[in-house]
Design an enzyme around this catalytic site. Structure first.
Site, PDB file in Angstrom:
ATOM      1  N   LYS A  78       2.529 -16.630  60.034  1.00 47.60           N
ATOM      2  CA  LYS A  78       3.871 -16.242  60.489  1.00 47.60           C
ATOM      3  C   LYS A  78       4.638 -17.496  60.900  1.00 47.60           C
ATOM      4  O   LYS A  78       4.080 -18.382  61.561  1.00 47.60           O
ATOM      5  CB  LYS A  78       3.744 -15.275  61.671  1.00 47.60           C
ATOM      6  CG  LYS A  78       5.066 -14.731  62.201  1.00 47.60           C
ATOM      7  CD  LYS A  78       4.810 -13.764  63.359  1.00 47.60           C
ATOM      8  CE  LYS A  78       6.082 -13.173  63.911  1.00 47.60           C
ATOM      9  NZ  LYS A  78       5.836 -12.232  65.025  1.00 47.60           N
ATOM     10  N   SER A 153       7.594  -7.543  64.500  1.00 49.14           N
ATOM     11  CA  SER A 153       8.349  -8.633  63.916  1.00 49.14           C
ATOM     12  C   SER A 153       7.572  -9.429  62.856  1.00 49.14           C
ATOM     13  O   SER A 153       8.152 -10.244  62.145  1.00 49.14           O
ATOM     14  CB  SER A 153       8.770  -9.603  65.027  1.00 49.14           C
ATOM     15  OG  SER A 153       7.633 -10.186  65.653  1.00 49.14           O
ATOM     16  N   SER A 177       4.108  -6.267  67.527  1.00 49.14           N
ATOM     17  CA  SER A 177       4.561  -6.970  66.317  1.00 49.14           C
ATOM     18  C   SER A 177       3.476  -7.268  65.294  1.00 49.14           C
ATOM     19  O   SER A 177       3.777  -7.711  64.194  1.00 49.14           O
ATOM     20  CB  SER A 177       5.264  -8.274  66.699  1.00 49.14           C
ATOM     21  OG  SER A 177       6.521  -8.008  67.261  1.00 49.14           O
TER      22      SER A 177
END
Length: 485
Positions: A78, A153, A177
């Site tokens: 990420k 997210s 997330s």
């Protein structure tokens, strides 16, 4: 089975037996990215040359007898974790040109384990969001239905694993997330206990809530990934010096006699769709058939989680994001005065959701409102922690849905922040209490959309929830299904 479809466990066997090389595996993954990335938009950066160099290095290590579980395995990261020499944007214009001079501790550990890092994945800007629609650069689509969100997210990481564009990935979980996109994309998403994995080099959103964790195709793979990054780090003041067990061995132990609690408050909340409830009910029956004892538990302060979270998280974000002012690094809008430069830089550098949360957080911390908002939220957070403590005196894990609904349509909730915030209603409490949680694929809706089962464990009890998840996967095949791209 194509190489990019392999699990980490399967790929490791083939690498150790010399049936394939890491270069073969990495090239297959890069080819897969080239083929389906235009549809999914999971990556912000793909590091082809660096990945092939790392694969070549891994092959040399394997030839010399290296047996580390991640040696030669292609992974995605990420874009919120610092990677030396590789763009780390947090999906924000304000960090659009930021190339860190150092690696996050987790990245260092992965490199030391011989992992091949193929790229950085898309996300909601500064990890603020539940749909990956808040990225400044692109909108990631759900591989199961390209008209829907992958969750957020960490939607880019979840989508990349689901679409076989990596064998595993890492994300961060501040309020769900990792677990929520894991559920929406039918992959395993693990949020470890707060302090289990070093946050050094993780760009901060809410420092008392953030935690790095893995995405994987199976629970067994998630255990391998956690093993590589877990452990104490003196560079992180919130890292906890607790012994790291052998997760891959622990998950093989029998689940018979384990006690799992059903929080009645979760199942009484509005908004839970029949498909989600039916899938979770069926998953509970599957575990019961394996000798797991299911009982009722109570988390009475759960109803306050959303309100508490959306005071504490924005307050911490307001403080953490004050550093992005155009002075030291990141984007700068040149103006005649310093104040004008601050204003122009932050106004154009931050997206609307980040600005919204900074404003909420600044308000909650302001003189005259601190006690009424932040102080009160902190007190209720303590009550939520006490609820978990009492529940875990009775049971080994807590079982629930991950999200009240399957993945929603792209654009469906972008103009309705409250509905978007409520999509994390079942995941927020684990972050507020600092406990661990995992999302495991447990079914599909009538429209063919993935549904996830959430298992939460007490502090540093990841092996218990991973064991339950692993045995659930041995009895089901939801995790073996892949989207048609």
């Amino acid at each position: 089975m194509a190489l990019h479809e392999l699990t980490i466990g399967q790929a490791r066997e083939k690498l150790l037996s010399k049936e394939i090389s890491s270069q073969d595996l990495t090239k297959a993954v890069l080819d897969r990215i080239e083929a389906v990335e235009p549809q999914v938009d999971a990556y912000l950066t793909v590091s082809k040359e660096e990945a092939m160099e790392a694969a070549q290095k891994a092959d040399k290590a394997l030839a010399q007898g290296e047996t580390a579980p991640l040696c030669g395995i292609p992974l995605a990261i990420k874009d919120v974790m610092c990677t030396k020499g590789v763009l780390t944007t947090c999906a924000s214009k304000i960090l659009g040109n930021f190339v860190p001079p150092y690696d996050a501790t987790s990245i260092t550990k992965l490199k030391e384990a011989g992992a091949v890092l193929v790229g950085k994945t898309n996300m909601d800007e500064f990890a603020m969001g539940s749909s990956t629609e808040n990225s400044a650069f692109k909108t990631t689509k759900n591989p199961w239905d390209l008209t829907r969100t992958p969750g957020g997210s960490s939607g880019g990481s979840a989508a990349a694993v689901a679409a076989d564009m990596c064998l595993g990935a890492f994300g961060s979980d501040t309020g769900g997330s990792i677990r929520q996109p894991g559920s929406h994309c039918s992959v395993v998403g693990l949020k470890p206990t707060y302090g289990r994995v070093s946050r050094y080099g993780l760009v901060a959103f809410a420092s008392s809530l953030d935690q790095i964790g893995p995405f994987a195709k199976t629970v067994e793979d998630a255990a391998i990934l956690l093993q590589a990054v877990a452990g104490y780090d003196p560079s992180d003041s919130t890292s906890v010096n607790v012994e790291v067990p052998d997760y891959t061995t622990a998950i093989q132990e029998d689940v018979k006699g384990m006690r799992v609690g059903m929080p009645k408050e979760y199942f009484e909340m509005g908004g839970l769709t029949p498909d989600v409830k039916n899938s979770v009910d069926q998953a509970i029956k599957t575990l019961e058939s394996q000798g797991v004892e299911v009982m009722d538990v109570s988390l009475p302060h759960s109803k306050y989680c959303v309100a508490v979270y959306y005071v504490i998280a924005p307050a911490e974000a307001s403080s953490n994001l004050a550093r992005y002012d155009g002075v030291k690094y990141g984007m700068r809008e040149e103006r005649d005065s310093l104040i004008d430069m601050y204003h122009a830089t932050r106004s154009s550098g931050f997206g609307p959701e980040v600005q919204r949360r900074i404003i909420i957080g600044t308000y909650a911390l302001s003189a005259g409102y601190y006690d009424a908002y932040y102080g009160k939220a902190s007190q209720v957070r303590t009550l939520i922690m006490e609820d978990y403590k009492k529940a875990f005196e009775k049971c080994d894990a807590i079982i629930s849905p991950v999200a009240p609904t399957p993945a929603f349509k792209l654009g469906e909730n972008t103009d309705d922040p409250l509905t978007m915030y409520l999509s994390d209603i079942f995941t927020l409490s684990a972050n507020l209490a600092g406990v661990c949680g995992v999302s495991v694929p447990c079914g599909f809706s009538s429209e063919g959309l993935p549904i996830g089962l959430q298992l939460q464990g007490s502090h540093f009890q990841e092996e218990k929830i991973l064991r339950l998840g692993h045995h659930f996967q041995k009895a089901t095949d939801f995790h073996t299904k892949r989207p048609n791209l």
